[in-house]
Design a protein around this motif. Structure first.
Motif, PDB file in Angstrom:
ATOM      1  N   ILE A  36       3.679   1.517   6.213  1.00 36.27           N
ATOM      2  CA  ILE A  36       3.286   2.594   5.288  1.00 36.27           C
ATOM      3  C   ILE A  36       3.985   3.894   5.669  1.00 36.27           C
ATOM      4  CG2 ILE A  36       1.352   4.070   4.612  1.00 36.27           C
ATOM      5  CD1 ILE A  36      -0.421   1.589   4.723  1.00 36.27           C
ATOM      6  N   THR A  37       4.030   4.179   6.953  1.00 33.78           N
ATOM      7  CA  THR A  37       4.696   5.404   7.412  1.00 33.78           C
ATOM      8  C   THR A  37       6.162   5.416   7.015  1.00 33.78           C
ATOM      9  OG1 THR A  37       3.168   5.524   9.297  1.00 33.78           O
ATOM     10  CG2 THR A  37       5.216   6.792   9.449  1.00 33.78           C
ATOM     11  N   ILE A  38       6.842   4.283   7.174  1.00 31.77           N
ATOM     12  CA  ILE A  38       8.256   4.210   6.814  1.00 31.77           C
ATOM     13  C   ILE A  38       8.450   4.367   5.315  1.00 31.77           C
ATOM     14  CG2 ILE A  38      10.271   2.686   6.774  1.00 31.77           C
ATOM     15  CD1 ILE A  38       9.233   1.483   9.401  1.00 31.77           C
ATOM     16  N   VAL A  39       7.634   3.668   4.531  1.00 30.23           N
ATOM     17  CA  VAL A  39       7.797   3.680   3.076  1.00 30.23           C
ATOM     18  C   VAL A  39       7.503   5.055   2.493  1.00 30.23           C
ATOM     19  CG1 VAL A  39       6.886   2.741   0.917  1.00 30.23           C
ATOM     20  CG2 VAL A  39       7.344   1.215   2.836  1.00 30.23           C
ATOM     21  N   MET A  40       6.466   5.725   2.993  1.00 31.14           N
ATOM     22  CA  MET A  40       6.018   6.965   2.360  1.00 31.14           C
ATOM     23  C   MET A  40       6.651   8.215   2.947  1.00 31.14           C
ATOM     24  SD  MET A  40       1.952   6.229   1.661  1.00 31.14           S
ATOM     25  CE  MET A  40       1.874   7.639   0.542  1.00 31.14           C
ATOM     26  N   LEU A  41       7.028   8.195   4.223  1.00 24.96           N
ATOM     27  CA  LEU A  41       7.493   9.428   4.863  1.00 24.96           C
ATOM     28  C   LEU A  41       9.005   9.514   5.022  1.00 24.96           C
ATOM     29  CD1 LEU A  41       4.790   9.967   7.633  1.00 24.96           C
ATOM     30  CD2 LEU A  41       4.795  10.687   5.239  1.00 24.96           C
ATOM     31  N   VAL A  42       9.703   8.370   4.964  1.00 24.05           N
ATOM     32  CA  VAL A  42      11.163   8.423   5.052  1.00 24.05           C
ATOM     33  C   VAL A  42      11.721   8.997   3.748  1.00 24.05           C
ATOM     34  CG1 VAL A  42      13.262   7.021   5.178  1.00 24.05           C
ATOM     35  CG2 VAL A  42      11.337   6.542   6.696  1.00 24.05           C
ATOM     36  N   GLN A  43      12.608   9.962   3.870  1.00 27.34           N
ATOM     37  CA  GLN A  43      13.182  10.600   2.699  1.00 27.34           C
ATOM     38  C   GLN A  43      14.082   9.632   1.935  1.00 27.34           C
ATOM     39  OE1 GLN A  43      12.408  13.632   1.613  1.00 27.34           O
ATOM     40  NE2 GLN A  43      11.006  13.916   3.341  1.00 27.34           N
ATOM     41  N   SER A  47      15.151   8.326  -2.451  1.00 27.02           N
ATOM     42  CA  SER A  47      14.954   8.515  -3.889  1.00 27.02           C
ATOM     43  C   SER A  47      14.023   7.474  -4.484  1.00 27.02           C
ATOM     44  CB  SER A  47      16.308   8.457  -4.608  1.00 27.02           C
ATOM     45  OG  SER A  47      16.952   7.207  -4.357  1.00 27.02           O
ATOM     46  N   SER A  48      13.761   6.397  -3.776  1.00 26.28           N
ATOM     47  CA  SER A  48      12.929   5.314  -4.295  1.00 26.28           C
ATOM     48  C   SER A  48      12.086   4.701  -3.180  1.00 26.28           C
ATOM     49  CB  SER A  48      13.801   4.235  -4.945  1.00 26.28           C
ATOM     50  OG  SER A  48      13.026   3.121  -5.336  1.00 26.28           O
ATOM     51  N   HIS A  49      10.777   4.900  -3.262  1.00 26.26           N
ATOM     52  CA  HIS A  49       9.876   4.269  -2.307  1.00 26.26           C
ATOM     53  C   HIS A  49       9.846   2.746  -2.504  1.00 26.26           C
ATOM     54  CE1 HIS A  49       8.301   8.037  -0.783  1.00 26.26           C
ATOM     55  NE2 HIS A  49       8.155   8.468  -2.037  1.00 26.26           N
ATOM     56  N   LYS A  50      10.059   2.316  -3.728  1.00 29.82           N
ATOM     57  CA  LYS A  50      10.076   0.885  -4.003  1.00 29.82           C
ATOM     58  C   LYS A  50      11.234   0.203  -3.288  1.00 29.82           C
ATOM     59  CE  LYS A  50      10.361  -2.460  -7.798  1.00 29.82           C
ATOM     60  NZ  LYS A  50      10.471  -2.627  -9.278  1.00 29.82           N
ATOM     61  N   ALA A  51      12.394   0.852  -3.307  1.00 33.57           N
ATOM     62  CA  ALA A  51      13.562   0.270  -2.639  1.00 33.57           C
ATOM     63  C   ALA A  51      13.329   0.161  -1.131  1.00 33.57           C
ATOM     64  CB  ALA A  51      14.800   1.121  -2.926  1.00 33.57           C
ATOM     65  N   ILE A  52      12.698   1.172  -0.539  1.00 30.92           N
ATOM     66  CA  ILE A  52      12.411   1.124   0.888  1.00 30.92           C
ATOM     67  C   ILE A  52      11.448  -0.006   1.200  1.00 30.92           C
ATOM     68  CG2 ILE A  52      11.383   2.377   2.816  1.00 30.92           C
ATOM     69  CD1 ILE A  52      12.356   4.950   1.658  1.00 30.92           C
ATOM     70  N   ALA A  53      10.414  -0.164   0.366  1.00 33.84           N
ATOM     71  CA  ALA A  53       9.416  -1.214   0.594  1.00 33.84           C
ATOM     72  C   ALA A  53      10.054  -2.598   0.521  1.00 33.84           C
ATOM     73  CB  ALA A  53       8.288  -1.084  -0.421  1.00 33.84           C
ATOM     74  N   PHE A  58       0.831  -1.210   0.000  1.00 31.75           N
ATOM     75  CA  PHE A  58       0.000   0.000   0.000  1.00 31.75           C
ATOM     76  C   PHE A  58       0.863   1.256   0.000  1.00 31.75           C
ATOM     77  CE2 PHE A  58      -4.605  -0.815   0.872  1.00 31.75           C
ATOM     78  CZ  PHE A  58      -4.574  -2.184   0.598  1.00 31.75           C
ATOM     79  N   GLY A  59       1.954   1.239   0.766  1.00 36.30           N
ATOM     80  CA  GLY A  59       2.815   2.414   0.808  1.00 36.30           C
ATOM     81  C   GLY A  59       3.416   2.731  -0.543  1.00 36.30           C
ATOM     82  N   PHE A  60       3.878   1.708  -1.266  1.00 36.50           N
ATOM     83  CA  PHE A  60       4.465   1.939  -2.579  1.00 36.50           C
ATOM     84  C   PHE A  60       3.409   2.370  -3.595  1.00 36.50           C
ATOM     85  CE2 PHE A  60       5.392   0.034  -6.786  1.00 36.50           C
ATOM     86  CZ  PHE A  60       6.396   0.910  -7.163  1.00 36.50           C
ATOM     87  N   LEU A  61       2.261   1.685  -3.612  1.00 34.82           N
ATOM     88  CA  LEU A  61       1.228   2.009  -4.599  1.00 34.82           C
ATOM     89  C   LEU A  61       0.676   3.419  -4.401  1.00 34.82           C
ATOM     90  CD1 LEU A  61      -0.737  -1.377  -4.760  1.00 34.82           C
ATOM     91  CD2 LEU A  61       0.834  -0.423  -6.472  1.00 34.82           C
ATOM     92  N   PHE A  62       0.391   3.799  -3.171  1.00 35.13           N
ATOM     93  CA  PHE A  62      -0.189   5.118  -2.929  1.00 35.13           C
ATOM     94  C   PHE A  62       0.839   6.232  -3.078  1.00 35.13           C
ATOM     95  CE2 PHE A  62      -3.630   2.637  -1.249  1.00 35.13           C
ATOM     96  CZ  PHE A  62      -4.758   3.423  -1.440  1.00 35.13           C
TER      97      PHE A  62
END
Length: 231
Positions: A138-145, A147-153, A97-101
């Motif tokens: 979701i908080t970690i994936v979307m709010l952590v600065q 360059s790639s939300h996918k990599a964090i997820a 959800f974090g990556f998709l949104f």
């Protein structure tokens, strides 16, 4: 002259069990204290092993694996499996959800909708224990600065899986503690306590209220709560 009633069989067994438990608790290295020390050692081992594996394989933020191992490693195998299931499901749902949104809209609206959707989905699927973990992910994936939300997820899911695998391996191979054995002993103690409690109630009907009725009731409730945690 007041007659002194002889103790019934269940009251005698309960007295013996409580005396044995009291002697056991007074020992420096009682069985419960040994279990606490073993659990502490297993937790430290799992956390250190996760950290070492993360460094060995060059994983970023290796502390997430150690945190997952500490959280899911419980005092027995069954509880560890349950905690691991809840954590991996919450993490996968939250990462997805974090990556998709993150691909749609802008903060904070897409973040709010993502948390709402993930928690609602977990509730509808009967995964309420996983809903908080989904929101945290979701908080970690979307709010952590980054360059790639996918990599964090992906990194988050990988770290959690690593921590869970290590925790399950440690709880299985290092001094395994089965809830079934503890539950069997707990049920035996519970039946003795309930027997003494019911006999104290019957004594009250005979005209002589039992002095320890309230204490027996508290012991019975404590036994019930403890055994319910093992189911």
């Amino acid at each position: 002259m007041r007659l002194k009633l002889n103790k019934t069989w269940s009251q005698q067994q309960l007295s013996i069990k409580l005396r044995a438990s009291g002697q056991e608790e007074n020992r420096i290295f009682s069985w419960e204290r040994q279990r606490l020390l073993i659990h502490a050692a297993k937790t430290a081992l799992a956390a250190a092993l996760c950290w070492w594996l993360a460094l060995h394989f060059g994983l970023h933020d290796g502390y997430w694996g150690a945190i997952s191992a500490i959280i899911v490693l419980q005092s027995n195998f069954g509880a560890t499996i349950t905690a691991s299931r809840d954590r991996i499901l919450g993490t996968v749902i939250g990462a997805a959800f974090g990556f998709l949104f993150s691909l749609f809209g802008t903060l904070p609206w897409n973040y709010i909708v993502a948390v709402f959707a993930a928690v609602a989905l977990c509730g509808l699927l009967g995964l309420r224990s996983s809903s908080r973990l989904a929101g945290v992910t979701i908080t970690i994936v979307m709010l952590v600065q980054s360059s790639s939300h996918k990599a964090i997820a992906l990194d988050r899911v990988g770290q959690v899986v690593l921590g869970i695998l290590v925790a399950v391996a440690v709880t299985t191979l290092v001094f395994p503690d089965r809830a079934r054995l503890r539950l069997r002993d707990g049920l035996a103690q519970e039946f003795l306590v309930l027997g003494g409690f019911f006999e104290a109630i019957l004594e009250g009907f005979r005209g002589t209220p039992a002095e320890n009725l309230a204490a027996l009731r508290e012991d019975a409730l404590a036994m019930l709560r403890g055994n319910n945690q093992l189911l």
